[in-house]
Design a protein around this motif. Structure first.
Motif, PDB file in Angstrom:
ATOM      1  N   ALA A  39       0.835  -1.204   0.000  1.00 31.50           N
ATOM      2  CA  ALA A  39       0.000   0.000   0.000  1.00 31.50           C
ATOM      3  C   ALA A  39       0.872   1.257   0.000  1.00 31.50           C
ATOM      4  O   ALA A  39       0.586   2.227  -0.718  1.00 31.50           O
ATOM      5  CB  ALA A  39      -0.941   0.001   1.199  1.00 31.50           C
ATOM      6  N   THR A  40       1.942   1.217   0.772  1.00 24.69           N
ATOM      7  CA  THR A  40       2.861   2.359   0.798  1.00 24.69           C
ATOM      8  C   THR A  40       3.539   2.522  -0.555  1.00 24.69           C
ATOM      9  O   THR A  40       3.671   3.648  -1.065  1.00 24.69           O
ATOM     10  CB  THR A  40       3.914   2.180   1.912  1.00 24.69           C
ATOM     11  N   ALA A  41       3.947   1.419  -1.170  1.00 21.59           N
ATOM     12  CA  ALA A  41       4.571   1.488  -2.499  1.00 21.59           C
ATOM     13  C   ALA A  41       3.607   2.083  -3.515  1.00 21.59           C
ATOM     14  O   ALA A  41       4.002   2.915  -4.344  1.00 21.59           O
ATOM     15  CB  ALA A  41       5.023   0.095  -2.940  1.00 21.59           C
ATOM     16  N   ALA A  42       2.352   1.682  -3.448  1.00 23.52           N
ATOM     17  CA  ALA A  42       1.351   2.211  -4.380  1.00 23.52           C
ATOM     18  C   ALA A  42       1.156   3.711  -4.159  1.00 23.52           C
ATOM     19  O   ALA A  42       1.034   4.481  -5.119  1.00 23.52           O
ATOM     20  CB  ALA A  42       0.031   1.464  -4.210  1.00 23.52           C
ATOM     21  N   THR A  43       1.133   4.122  -2.919  1.00 19.43           N
ATOM     22  CA  THR A  43       0.991   5.543  -2.605  1.00 19.43           C
ATOM     23  C   THR A  43       2.180   6.339  -3.139  1.00 19.43           C
ATOM     24  O   THR A  43       2.010   7.415  -3.719  1.00 19.43           O
ATOM     25  CB  THR A  43       0.862   5.753  -1.087  1.00 19.43           C
ATOM     26  N   LEU A  44       3.366   5.787  -2.960  1.00 17.92           N
ATOM     27  CA  LEU A  44       4.573   6.487  -3.415  1.00 17.92           C
ATOM     28  C   LEU A  44       4.677   6.547  -4.936  1.00 17.92           C
ATOM     29  O   LEU A  44       5.334   7.442  -5.473  1.00 17.92           O
ATOM     30  CB  LEU A  44       5.821   5.817  -2.841  1.00 17.92           C
ATOM     31  N   SER A  45       4.027   5.609  -5.624  1.00 12.43           N
ATOM     32  CA  SER A  45       4.123   5.624  -7.087  1.00 12.43           C
ATOM     33  C   SER A  45       3.492   6.882  -7.672  1.00 12.43           C
ATOM     34  O   SER A  45       3.856   7.300  -8.758  1.00 12.43           O
ATOM     35  CB  SER A  45       3.481   4.372  -7.683  1.00 12.43           C
ATOM     36  N   GLY A  46       2.570   7.485  -6.944  1.00 15.52           N
ATOM     37  CA  GLY A  46       1.943   8.715  -7.411  1.00 15.52           C
ATOM     38  C   GLY A  46       2.570   9.969  -6.831  1.00 15.52           C
ATOM     39  O   GLY A  46       2.056  11.065  -7.027  1.00 15.52           O
ATOM     40  N   PRO A  51      11.756   8.908  -3.920  1.00 13.87           N
ATOM     41  CA  PRO A  51      12.947   8.421  -4.640  1.00 13.87           C
ATOM     42  C   PRO A  51      12.585   7.245  -5.562  1.00 13.87           C
ATOM     43  O   PRO A  51      11.685   6.455  -5.248  1.00 13.87           O
ATOM     44  CB  PRO A  51      13.884   7.953  -3.529  1.00 13.87           C
ATOM     45  N   ASP A  52      13.288   7.135  -6.656  1.00 20.46           N
ATOM     46  CA  ASP A  52      13.017   6.071  -7.630  1.00 20.46           C
ATOM     47  C   ASP A  52      13.146   4.672  -7.025  1.00 20.46           C
ATOM     48  O   ASP A  52      12.455   3.753  -7.434  1.00 20.46           O
ATOM     49  CB  ASP A  52      13.959   6.181  -8.828  1.00 20.46           C
ATOM     50  N   TRP A  53      14.031   4.510  -6.072  1.00 24.29           N
ATOM     51  CA  TRP A  53      14.295   3.202  -5.494  1.00 24.29           C
ATOM     52  C   TRP A  53      13.244   2.777  -4.484  1.00 24.29           C
ATOM     53  O   TRP A  53      13.175   1.601  -4.115  1.00 24.29           O
ATOM     54  CB  TRP A  53      15.668   3.177  -4.818  1.00 24.29           C
ATOM     55  N   SER A  54      12.416   3.716  -4.010  1.00 20.60           N
ATOM     56  CA  SER A  54      11.534   3.409  -2.883  1.00 20.60           C
ATOM     57  C   SER A  54      10.486   2.345  -3.212  1.00 20.60           C
ATOM     58  O   SER A  54      10.280   1.408  -2.418  1.00 20.60           O
ATOM     59  CB  SER A  54      10.870   4.675  -2.344  1.00 20.60           C
ATOM     60  N   ARG A  55       9.841   2.460  -4.346  1.00 16.02           N
ATOM     61  CA  ARG A  55       8.792   1.485  -4.663  1.00 16.02           C
ATOM     62  C   ARG A  55       9.363   0.076  -4.844  1.00 16.02           C
ATOM     63  O   ARG A  55       8.854  -0.862  -4.241  1.00 16.02           O
ATOM     64  CB  ARG A  55       8.004   1.929  -5.895  1.00 16.02           C
ATOM     65  N   PRO A  56      10.423  -0.114  -5.656  1.00 14.74           N
ATOM     66  CA  PRO A  56      10.981  -1.461  -5.776  1.00 14.74           C
ATOM     67  C   PRO A  56      11.472  -2.030  -4.437  1.00 14.74           C
ATOM     68  O   PRO A  56      11.318  -3.220  -4.160  1.00 14.74           O
ATOM     69  CB  PRO A  56      12.141  -1.310  -6.759  1.00 14.74           C
ATOM     70  N   ALA A  57      12.047  -1.173  -3.605  1.00 14.36           N
ATOM     71  CA  ALA A  57      12.532  -1.644  -2.305  1.00 14.36           C
ATOM     72  C   ALA A  57      11.371  -2.101  -1.421  1.00 14.36           C
ATOM     73  O   ALA A  57      11.450  -3.143  -0.761  1.00 14.36           O
ATOM     74  CB  ALA A  57      13.330  -0.542  -1.600  1.00 14.36           C
ATOM     75  N   LEU A  58      10.292  -1.339  -1.423  1.00 10.37           N
ATOM     76  CA  LEU A  58       9.123  -1.720  -0.621  1.00 10.37           C
ATOM     77  C   LEU A  58       8.478  -2.990  -1.166  1.00 10.37           C
ATOM     78  O   LEU A  58       8.047  -3.858  -0.392  1.00 10.37           O
ATOM     79  CB  LEU A  58       8.111  -0.572  -0.590  1.00 10.37           C
ATOM     80  N   GLU A  59       8.434  -3.133  -2.475  1.00 10.40           N
ATOM     81  CA  GLU A  59       7.874  -4.346  -3.073  1.00 10.40           C
ATOM     82  C   GLU A  59       8.734  -5.559  -2.750  1.00 10.40           C
ATOM     83  O   GLU A  59       8.218  -6.653  -2.491  1.00 10.40           O
ATOM     84  CB  GLU A  59       7.711  -4.163  -4.584  1.00 10.40           C
ATOM     85  N   GLN A  60      10.044  -5.372  -2.726  1.00 10.48           N
ATOM     86  CA  GLN A  60      10.948  -6.466  -2.373  1.00 10.48           C
ATOM     87  C   GLN A  60      10.759  -6.868  -0.913  1.00 10.48           C
ATOM     88  O   GLN A  60      10.736  -8.056  -0.584  1.00 10.48           O
ATOM     89  CB  GLN A  60      12.392  -6.030  -2.627  1.00 10.48           C
ATOM     90  N   GLN A  61      10.602  -5.887  -0.052  1.00  7.71           N
ATOM     91  CA  GLN A  61      10.365  -6.190   1.363  1.00  7.71           C
ATOM     92  C   GLN A  61       9.024  -6.889   1.556  1.00  7.71           C
ATOM     93  O   GLN A  61       8.898  -7.808   2.367  1.00  7.71           O
ATOM     94  CB  GLN A  61      10.437  -4.914   2.204  1.00  7.71           C
ATOM     95  N   ALA A  62       8.019  -6.478   0.799  1.00  8.12           N
ATOM     96  CA  ALA A  62       6.709  -7.129   0.874  1.00  8.12           C
ATOM     97  C   ALA A  62       6.817  -8.587   0.449  1.00  8.12           C
ATOM     98  O   ALA A  62       6.229  -9.479   1.074  1.00  8.12           O
ATOM     99  CB  ALA A  62       5.694  -6.385   0.001  1.00  8.12           C
ATOM    100  N   ALA A  63       7.578  -8.841  -0.610  1.00  8.47           N
ATOM    101  CA  ALA A  63       7.770 -10.222  -1.069  1.00  8.47           C
ATOM    102  C   ALA A  63       8.483 -11.045   0.002  1.00  8.47           C
ATOM    103  O   ALA A  63       8.133 -12.213   0.222  1.00  8.47           O
ATOM    104  CB  ALA A  63       8.558 -10.237  -2.378  1.00  8.47           C
ATOM    105  N   ALA A  64       9.448 -10.450   0.683  1.00  7.21           N
ATOM    106  CA  ALA A  64      10.148 -11.154   1.761  1.00  7.21           C
ATOM    107  C   ALA A  64       9.189 -11.474   2.903  1.00  7.21           C
ATOM    108  O   ALA A  64       9.250 -12.563   3.490  1.00  7.21           O
ATOM    109  CB  ALA A  64      11.331 -10.324   2.261  1.00  7.21           C
ATOM    110  N   CYS A  65       8.300 -10.559   3.219  1.00  8.78           N
ATOM    111  CA  CYS A  65       7.304 -10.798   4.263  1.00  8.78           C
ATOM    112  C   CYS A  65       6.361 -11.935   3.871  1.00  8.78           C
ATOM    113  O   CYS A  65       6.017 -12.786   4.697  1.00  8.78           O
ATOM    114  CB  CYS A  65       6.502  -9.526   4.548  1.00  8.78           C
TER     115      CYS A  65
END
Length: 90
Positions: A39-46, A51-65
């Motif tokens: 949800a945070t990654a989706a919010t940051l996409s708009g 930062p450009d790295w924030s969404r991929p990093a959050l998605e990677q952390q979500a996948a780890a969870c």
């Protein structure tokens, strides 16, 4: 190096089943964290200031969870089967 205690400690079936409940609750918690991260990654996409790295990093952390939740559930199922099969002391 891991050493074994000369006296094995065996948990009762009730203790193991309580641990199963804890593992399942932790898995649910990890799934919740994954949803929050996505949800945070989706919010940051708009957000142009993000930062450009924030969404991929959050998605990677979500996948780890999500992976951790799956592993916790697998462990809970194995422990549940062990406890119910008589592998624990009664």
């Amino acid at each position: 190096m891991v050493t074994e205690s000369p006296r094995a400690i065996t948990a009762s079936a009730d203790e193991l089943l309580a641990q199963v409940g804890t593992l399942r609750a932790d898995a649910d918690r990890m799934d919740g964290y994954a949803r929050q991260l996505l949800a945070t990654a989706a919010t940051l996409s708009g957000c142009p200031a993000a930062p450009d790295w924030s969404r991929p990093a959050l998605e990677q952390q979500a996948a780890a969870c999500t992976t951790a939740a799956e592993q916790l559930r697998t462990a809970a199922e194995a422990l549940d089967a062990h406890a119910r099969s008589g592998g624990a002391r009664h």
